[in-house]
Design a protein around this motif. Structure first.
Motif, mmCIF file in Angstrom:
data_model
loop_
_atom_site.group_PDB
_atom_site.id
_atom_site.type_symbol
_atom_site.label_atom_id
_atom_site.label_comp_id
_atom_site.label_asym_id
_atom_site.label_seq_id
_atom_site.Cartn_x
_atom_site.Cartn_y
_atom_site.Cartn_z
ATOM 1 N N ALA A 46 0.817 -1.219 0.000
ATOM 2 C CA ALA A 46 0.000 0.000 0.000
ATOM 3 C C ALA A 46 0.848 1.266 0.000
ATOM 4 C CB ALA A 46 -0.944 -0.008 1.201
ATOM 5 N N SER A 47 1.960 1.265 0.689
ATOM 6 C CA SER A 47 2.761 2.490 0.795
ATOM 7 C C SER A 47 3.504 2.841 -0.492
ATOM 8 C CB SER A 47 3.742 2.390 1.957
ATOM 9 O OG SER A 47 4.590 1.281 1.776
ATOM 10 N N TYR A 48 3.687 1.892 -1.398
ATOM 11 C CA TYR A 48 4.400 2.157 -2.650
ATOM 12 C C TYR A 48 3.567 1.833 -3.886
ATOM 13 C CZ TYR A 48 8.489 2.673 0.259
ATOM 14 O OH TYR A 48 9.377 3.094 1.222
ATOM 15 N N LYS A 63 10.289 0.807 -2.523
ATOM 16 C CA LYS A 63 10.899 2.075 -2.919
ATOM 17 C C LYS A 63 11.882 1.840 -4.055
ATOM 18 C CE LYS A 63 13.479 6.042 -1.058
ATOM 19 N NZ LYS A 63 13.582 6.605 -2.360
ATOM 20 N N ARG A 64 12.579 0.726 -4.032
ATOM 21 C CA ARG A 64 13.539 0.408 -5.089
ATOM 22 C C ARG A 64 12.854 0.377 -6.447
ATOM 23 N NH1 ARG A 64 14.762 -4.098 -7.920
ATOM 24 N NH2 ARG A 64 16.851 -4.240 -8.752
ATOM 25 N N CYS A 65 11.740 -0.329 -6.572
ATOM 26 C CA CYS A 65 11.039 -0.414 -7.850
ATOM 27 C C CYS A 65 10.439 0.937 -8.242
ATOM 28 C CB CYS A 65 9.969 -1.502 -7.814
ATOM 29 S SG CYS A 65 10.661 -3.175 -7.957
ATOM 30 N N ALA A 66 9.957 1.701 -7.270
ATOM 31 C CA ALA A 66 9.437 3.039 -7.558
ATOM 32 C C ALA A 66 10.556 3.925 -8.088
ATOM 33 C CB ALA A 66 8.810 3.645 -6.307
ATOM 34 N N ASP A 67 11.752 3.820 -7.511
ATOM 35 C CA ASP A 67 12.893 4.610 -7.967
ATOM 36 C C ASP A 67 13.365 4.176 -9.355
ATOM 37 O OD1 ASP A 67 12.855 6.123 -5.663
ATOM 38 O OD2 ASP A 67 14.513 5.042 -4.703
ATOM 39 N N ILE A 68 13.313 2.897 -9.640
ATOM 40 C CA ILE A 68 13.669 2.414 -10.980
ATOM 41 C C ILE A 68 12.722 3.010 -12.010
ATOM 42 C CG2 ILE A 68 13.678 0.363 -12.475
ATOM 43 C CD1 ILE A 68 14.760 -1.209 -10.034
ATOM 44 N N ASP A 69 11.434 3.023 -11.697
ATOM 45 C CA ASP A 69 10.436 3.591 -12.609
ATOM 46 C C ASP A 69 10.674 5.083 -12.808
ATOM 47 O OD1 ASP A 69 7.770 3.114 -14.059
ATOM 48 O OD2 ASP A 69 7.303 4.820 -12.749
ATOM 49 N N LEU A 70 10.937 5.817 -11.734
ATOM 50 C CA LEU A 70 11.225 7.247 -11.837
ATOM 51 C C LEU A 70 12.457 7.484 -12.707
ATOM 52 C CD1 LEU A 70 10.729 10.194 -11.066
ATOM 53 C CD2 LEU A 70 12.075 9.774 -8.994
ATOM 54 N N GLY A 71 13.483 6.672 -12.523
ATOM 55 C CA GLY A 71 14.686 6.790 -13.332
ATOM 56 C C GLY A 71 14.411 6.597 -14.812
#
Length: 61
Positions: free
Chosen positions: A12-14, A20-28
Motif C-alpha cells: 500500500a505504501s508504494y 521504494k527500489r522499484c518506484a525509484d527504478i520507474d522514476l529513473g
C-alpha cells in the motif's frame, strides 16, 4: 495487482510498486527518457527549448 517493474506483489505504501527500489527504478526510466508521453505538437523540441531560454533572458533583463 503486481508491480510493473518486478511483477512482485504490491504494498500500500508504494502502490503500484512493491518497494521504494522499484518506484525509484520507474522514476529513473521517466527521467532518462525511456518512457515518453507522445505529443501531437509538430514543433521541434530543440527550437522550443532555445526559444524558452531566450524568453527567460528577456524577462530577466
Amino acid at each position: 495487482m503486481t508491480c510493473p517493474i518486478c511483477d512482485g506483489g504490491t504494498t500500500a505504501s508504494y502502490r503500484p510498486f512493491c518497494s521504494k527500489r522499484c518506484a525509484d527504478i520507474d522514476l529513473g526510466k521517466w527521467l532518462n527518457g525511456v518512457y515518453a508521453v507522445p505529443s501531437q505538437d509538430a514543433e521541434d523540441p530543440e527550437n522550443a527549448a532555445v526559444q524558452a531560454e531566450r524568453n527567460l533572458q528577456i524577462k530577466h533583463s
